[in-house]
Design a protein around this motif. Structure first.
Motif, mmCIF file in Angstrom:
data_model
loop_
_atom_site.group_PDB
_atom_site.id
_atom_site.type_symbol
_atom_site.label_atom_id
_atom_site.label_comp_id
_atom_site.label_asym_id
_atom_site.label_seq_id
_atom_site.Cartn_x
_atom_site.Cartn_y
_atom_site.Cartn_z
ATOM 1 N N ALA A 1 0.866 -1.170 0.000
ATOM 2 C CA ALA A 1 0.000 0.000 0.000
ATOM 3 C C ALA A 1 0.902 1.219 0.000
ATOM 4 O O ALA A 1 1.936 1.252 0.673
ATOM 5 N N ARG B 1 -1.648 4.965 -3.656
ATOM 6 C CA ARG B 1 -2.512 3.809 -3.876
ATOM 7 C C ARG B 1 -2.667 3.046 -2.556
ATOM 8 O O ARG B 1 -2.035 2.012 -2.341
ATOM 9 N N PRO B 2 -3.508 3.538 -1.657
ATOM 10 C CA PRO B 2 -3.627 2.914 -0.334
ATOM 11 C C PRO B 2 -4.177 1.495 -0.348
ATOM 12 O O PRO B 2 -3.982 0.756 0.626
ATOM 13 N N LYS B 3 -4.838 1.107 -1.429
ATOM 14 C CA LYS B 3 -5.325 -0.267 -1.548
ATOM 15 C C LYS B 3 -4.435 -1.096 -2.477
ATOM 16 O O LYS B 3 -4.832 -2.182 -2.907
ATOM 17 N N ARG C 1 -4.272 -6.499 -8.879
ATOM 18 C CA ARG C 1 -5.658 -6.939 -8.783
ATOM 19 C C ARG C 1 -5.789 -8.320 -8.151
ATOM 20 O O ARG C 1 -5.030 -9.234 -8.461
ATOM 21 N N GLN C 2 -6.766 -8.427 -7.272
ATOM 22 C CA GLN C 2 -6.922 -9.638 -6.472
ATOM 23 C C GLN C 2 -7.141 -10.888 -7.326
ATOM 24 O O GLN C 2 -6.399 -11.870 -7.221
ATOM 25 N N ASP D 1 -1.063 -9.525 3.068
ATOM 26 C CA ASP D 1 -1.315 -8.137 2.651
ATOM 27 C C ASP D 1 -0.570 -7.171 3.568
ATOM 28 O O ASP D 1 -0.730 -5.964 3.490
ATOM 29 N N VAL E 1 -8.334 -12.200 2.217
ATOM 30 C CA VAL E 1 -8.740 -10.841 1.846
ATOM 31 C C VAL E 1 -10.110 -10.895 1.164
ATOM 32 O O VAL E 1 -10.365 -11.739 0.305
ATOM 33 N N THR F 1 -13.201 -9.791 -1.245
ATOM 34 C CA THR F 1 -13.423 -9.194 -2.560
ATOM 35 C C THR F 1 -14.840 -8.640 -2.642
ATOM 36 O O THR F 1 -15.804 -9.348 -2.386
ATOM 37 N N ASP G 1 -11.159 -5.406 -7.729
ATOM 38 C CA ASP G 1 -10.534 -4.944 -6.491
ATOM 39 C C ASP G 1 -9.031 -5.201 -6.509
ATOM 40 O O ASP G 1 -8.554 -6.184 -7.084
ATOM 41 N N THR G 2 -8.294 -4.308 -5.831
ATOM 42 C CA THR G 2 -6.847 -4.466 -5.672
ATOM 43 C C THR G 2 -6.533 -4.695 -4.199
ATOM 44 O O THR G 2 -7.385 -4.508 -3.319
ATOM 45 N N THR G 3 -5.290 -5.080 -3.912
ATOM 46 C CA THR G 3 -4.866 -5.236 -2.523
ATOM 47 C C THR G 3 -3.351 -5.130 -2.437
ATOM 48 O O THR G 3 -2.640 -5.533 -3.380
#
Length: 282
Positions: free
Chosen positions: A212, A216-218, A222-223, A243, A251, A253, A258-260
């Protein structure tokens, strides 16, 4: 599952032909996260979708290059999320790129991934299949993928591959990397997720990270298409994925794109990530 593996082999041979043609120009399209699609991305996506349409066991597919889930066969058993050509911009400078596939059942969530496959397009074409309790590597030779070896990670490695822009790294990530380099880890980073993770797997261990960041805090990756498949590979190979705080395959979804944040590696390195990040948890 064998029919899906054979379909991916077929698609990989066709994608290699597209790469060899060398059209690395940009298209006029953007993918779901606003990245300009290269013509290679689009061509690879079309190849894979058309081949998957021929496989009755595939119920639904979703590509990183498309906005929505594509239904294929109502009576199918498997769901596949894939990145057709990860790192495609690296083709222009003749670096390795790859395709990533996550195979799911019931729905596209981390708890339902049952297998993962990735293909490296480099000086050699190699395919890694994580399924049924093992991680096996195959190499293309004479138009056929031949078994080469099973892959197992050591408890501790010595490679460090870290992505994202340094000016946006949080304090905990800077601390993590400084400590690792002070301990003698080697920097190995090409900018391609597939070849960098492949290198760590084949060299015995280390850490790949895409944290993170303040911009881009997330995270960026892509998950469904990138993170969960490689988490599955690494865990099955005796490593781990986090993560920063919890197991990647826990994690949640909420959307297919979604990203992580993510860290993949040997168990020793992943434990170190969690120890450092815990110190900064609010």
């Amino acid at each position: 599952m064998n029919d899906i593996i054979e379909a991916i082999k077929k698609a990989s041979i066709e994608i290699k032909k597209v790469i060899d043609k060398g059209d690395t120009g940009k298209s006029e399209n953007e993918n779901s996260t606003g990245d300009t699609q290269l013509k290679l991305d689009i061509a690879s996506d079309i190849i894979i979708e058309n081949i998957f349409k021929e496989i009755p066991s595939i119920k639904e597919i979703v590509s990183e290059e498309q906005e929505a889930i594509v239904p294929l066969h109502e009576d199918g058993e498997y769901l596949i999320a894939y990145d057709p050509l990860d790192g495609s911009s690296l083709v222009d400078v003749n670096l390795s790129v790859g395709s990533i596939y996550g195979i799911y059942k019931d729905d596209f969530t981390s708890k339902n991934i049952i297998a993962a496959i990735y293909v490296v397009f480099g000086p050699r074409i190699e395919m890694v299949v994580a399924a049924e309790g093992s991680v096996k590597m195959y190499r293309l030779n004479g138009g056929i993928f031949h078994y080469v070896q099973d892959i197992k990670l050591d408890f501790k490695g010595n490679l460090n591959a870290t992505g994202s822009t340094q000016m946006f790294w949080p304090t905990e990530h800077k601390k993590l990397l400084k400590e690792m380099f002070d301990e003698g880890y080697y920097l190995r980073y090409s900018g391609g997720m597939v070849p960098d993770l492949h290198q760590i797997l084949l060299k015995g261990g280390g850490l790949f990270s895409y944290p993170a960041t303040t911009d881009r805090p997330k995270g960026k990756l892509r998950q469904l298409f990138e993170v969960f498949p490689f988490a599955f590979v690494y865990e099955l190979a005796g490593g781990a994925a986090t993560d920063g705080f919890k197991r990647v395959l826990e994690v949640e979804t909420t959307h297919i794109h979604d990203t992580t944040p993510c860290f993949f590696g040997s168990k020793s390195e992943v434990e170190k990530v969690k120890e450092v990040y815990k110190q900064y948890a609010s």
